[in-house]
Write a protein that holds these residues in place. Structure first.
Motif, PDB file in Angstrom:
ATOM      1  N   PHE A   9      37.606  32.143  42.688  1.00 60.91           N
ATOM      2  CA  PHE A   9      37.883  33.242  41.924  1.00 60.91           C
ATOM      3  C   PHE A   9      36.333  33.957  41.691  1.00 60.91           C
ATOM      4  O   PHE A   9      36.336  35.190  41.855  1.00 60.91           O
ATOM      5  CB  PHE A   9      38.373  32.992  40.583  1.00 60.91           C
ATOM      6  CG  PHE A   9      38.016  33.946  39.530  1.00 60.91           C
ATOM      7  CD1 PHE A   9      38.544  35.222  39.246  1.00 60.91           C
ATOM      8  CD2 PHE A   9      37.141  33.789  38.420  1.00 60.91           C
ATOM      9  CE1 PHE A   9      38.275  36.100  38.560  1.00 60.91           C
ATOM     10  CE2 PHE A   9      36.714  34.792  37.388  1.00 60.91           C
ATOM     11  CZ  PHE A   9      37.288  36.005  37.457  1.00 60.91           C
ATOM     12  N   GLU A  40      45.784  33.374  38.070  1.00 62.88           N
ATOM     13  CA  GLU A  40      46.237  34.357  37.205  1.00 62.88           C
ATOM     14  C   GLU A  40      47.589  33.924  36.499  1.00 62.88           C
ATOM     15  O   GLU A  40      47.895  34.154  35.537  1.00 62.88           O
ATOM     16  CB  GLU A  40      46.754  35.517  38.154  1.00 62.88           C
ATOM     17  CG  GLU A  40      45.226  36.255  38.696  1.00 62.88           C
ATOM     18  CD  GLU A  40      45.386  37.466  39.634  1.00 62.88           C
ATOM     19  OE1 GLU A  40      44.675  38.513  39.339  1.00 62.88           O
ATOM     20  OE2 GLU A  40      46.173  37.547  40.348  1.00 62.88           O
ATOM     21  N   LEU A  47      43.512  39.295  36.867  1.00 67.51           N
ATOM     22  CA  LEU A  47      42.074  39.053  36.713  1.00 67.51           C
ATOM     23  C   LEU A  47      41.580  40.110  37.793  1.00 67.51           C
ATOM     24  O   LEU A  47      40.350  40.505  37.646  1.00 67.51           O
ATOM     25  CB  LEU A  47      41.633  37.682  37.442  1.00 67.51           C
ATOM     26  CG  LEU A  47      42.224  36.481  36.582  1.00 67.51           C
ATOM     27  CD1 LEU A  47      41.802  35.172  37.021  1.00 67.51           C
ATOM     28  CD2 LEU A  47      41.822  36.536  35.216  1.00 67.51           C
ATOM     29  N   LEU A  57      37.107  43.611  38.750  1.00 67.87           N
ATOM     30  CA  LEU A  57      37.425  42.567  37.838  1.00 67.87           C
ATOM     31  C   LEU A  57      38.176  43.566  36.441  1.00 67.87           C
ATOM     32  O   LEU A  57      37.849  44.771  36.440  1.00 67.87           O
ATOM     33  CB  LEU A  57      36.402  42.124  37.180  1.00 67.87           C
ATOM     34  CG  LEU A  57      35.915  40.820  38.119  1.00 67.87           C
ATOM     35  CD1 LEU A  57      34.460  40.410  37.330  1.00 67.87           C
ATOM     36  CD2 LEU A  57      36.658  39.704  37.996  1.00 67.87           C
ATOM     37  N   GLY A  61      39.657  39.498  33.584  1.00 65.64           N
ATOM     38  CA  GLY A  61      38.597  39.134  34.664  1.00 65.64           C
ATOM     39  C   GLY A  61      37.177  38.778  34.081  1.00 65.64           C
ATOM     40  O   GLY A  61      36.531  38.013  34.535  1.00 65.64           O
ATOM     41  N   ILE A  64      36.992  35.830  32.009  1.00 64.79           N
ATOM     42  CA  ILE A  64      37.047  34.542  32.624  1.00 64.79           C
ATOM     43  C   ILE A  64      36.122  34.228  33.638  1.00 64.79           C
ATOM     44  O   ILE A  64      35.471  32.973  33.734  1.00 64.79           O
ATOM     45  CB  ILE A  64      38.316  34.561  33.584  1.00 64.79           C
ATOM     46  CG1 ILE A  64      39.595  34.682  32.671  1.00 64.79           C
ATOM     47  CG2 ILE A  64      38.338  33.355  34.544  1.00 64.79           C
ATOM     48  CD1 ILE A  64      39.774  33.545  31.645  1.00 64.79           C
TER      49      ILE A  64
END
Length: 299
Positions: A9, A40, A47, A57, A61, A64
Motif C-alpha cells: 500500500f 481495503e 484507500l 489517496l 487512505g 492509513i
C-alpha cells in the motif's frame, strides 16, 4: 492485516501508480492490486481514488498512510537493532568480578573490549567467588571470574585466565625483612587479616594453614583488599594476597614476600553455565577473553 499489505500500500501511495510500485517490489501488477484490494476489504474503506491520473489517496487512505509509515518505520528500526545485537554491537553483559581483579589487571581489558564494542553495556558486579558462582548458576550473571576450587565445578565451562602465588603482605620492618621468602608455618603466631567467608581465598588460606599444622589467628575479616592493606600498615596484622598486588603497594611501607612450603596458588578462571543460552554480547566477551587473555597467564 499483514505487514506485507502495508508495504505494498505504501509503495503504491509513494509512486501514485500500481505499475511503478509493482516494478519496485518485483511483483506482478495483478498481485499488487489484489493485496491492496484485500487490505481495503479488511478495513472496510476505499484507500485510493483509481479514477484520477495519477491515482490519489482518499481521506481514509491518507489516515492509513500516516499510521502505516509509523508501523513500517518501527519495524525497520527493530530489524536494524536486532542486526546490531546479532553482530554483538549492542546488548548488556552482566559480569561478576572479585574485588582484587578490579584494580589488579581488569581495567585494561575493559578498555580494549569497550573500544571494540562501544555499544555493549558492561554491568560489573563485585562479589566474592562463592556468590559469583551462585549468581552465574542462577542466571543473574552471564559470566564471572572466580578462584578455584569451586563447589560445583561440573556445572560450568571454565576458561583459565591467570595463576599467581600468594605473598605475605606485612609492614616494611616485619621480622621477615631481608628474607627471599617465608614458610607458611612461620606465620603461625601472626594475626591474620582475611577476606570474608564468601570469598574463595578465605577458605584457600585456612585450608593451607591447617595442612601446615596450625589454626590461624584471624584478627579481622573484610570484603575490601585495600582496607586490609591499610590495617597491615597500621600493624593490626598480616595478610596473604596474590603476588601481582605488589605493584599497587608502596615498597617503602610494605614487605611483600612469596609464601613457600606450601606454595599457594591463586587460580583465576572465567566461568559460564553449561547448557544455558548466552547472549551475543556474552559470546563476544568469551571470544575476546580467549584472544586477549591467553589461558594460564602467569603474572
Amino acid at each position: 492485516m499483514e505487514i506485507r499489505q502495508l508495504t505494498y500500500f505504501s509503495a503504491v501511495a509513494r509512486h501514485g501508480s500500481f505499475t511503478k510500485a509493482a516494478q519496485e517490489l518485483h511483483v506482478t501488477q495483478p498481485t499488487l492490486s489484489k493485496m491492496v484490494r484485500l487490505l481495503e476489504e479488511e478495513l472496510g474503506a476505499t484507500l485510493f481514488d483509481r479514477s484520477s491520473k495519477p491515482i490519489a489517496l482518499t481521506d481514509a487512505g491518507e489516515t492509513i498512510l500516516r499510521s502505516s509509515q509509523g508501523i513500517l518505520s518501527s519495524i525497520d528500526t527493530m530489524a536494524a537493532e536486532l542486526d546490531d545485537v546479532m553482530q554483538a554491537r549492542k546488548g548488556t553483559l552482566r559480569l561478576g568480578i572479585p574485588p582484587m581483579i578490579g584494580v589488579h589487571v581488569f581495567p585494561s581489558l575493559i578498555e580494549r573490549f569497550h573500544s571494540r564494542y562501544p555499544q555493549i553495556r558492561l554491568q560489573l558486579v563485585e562479589r566474592g567467588g562463592k556468590r559469583i558462582e551462585e549468581e552465574v548458576d542462577s542466571g543473574e550473571l552471564d559470566v564471572g571470574l572466580v578462584i578455584l576450587p569451586m563447589a560445583q565445578e561440573d556445572k560450568f565451562h571454565l576458561l583459565p585466565c591467570m595463576d599467581e602465588t600468594l605473598h605475605l603482605i606485612a609492614p616494611r620492618d616485619h621480622w621477615a625483612a631481608g628474607r627471599e621468602s617465608v614458610e607458611l608455618g612461620e606465620l603461625e603466631r601472626e594475626p591474620f587479616l582475611l577476606f570474608r567467608d564468601e570469598f574463595t581465598l578465605h577458605h584457600l588460606i585456612l585450608d593451607h594453614c591447617r595442612q601446615a599444622g596450625f589454626e590461624p589467628q584471624v584478627a579481622f575479616e573484610s570484603s575490601q583488599w585495600d582496607f586490609m592493606v591499610q590495617l597491615v600498615r597500621a600493624r593490626f596484622g598480616i595478610t596473604l594476597l596474590p603476588g601481582g598486588m605488589r605493584r599497587s603497594l608502596d615498597p617503602e611501607r610494605f614487605l611483600v614476600l612469596p609464601v613457600v612450603r606450601p606454595t599457594m596458588t591463586w587460580s583465576l578462571n572465567m566461568i559460564w553455565k553449561k547448557d544455558k543460552y548466552l547472549s551475543f554480547a556474552a559470546r563476544e566477551w568469551i571470544a575476546f577473553m580467549r584472544q586477549e587473555w591467553p589461558a594460564g597467564t602467569q603474572a
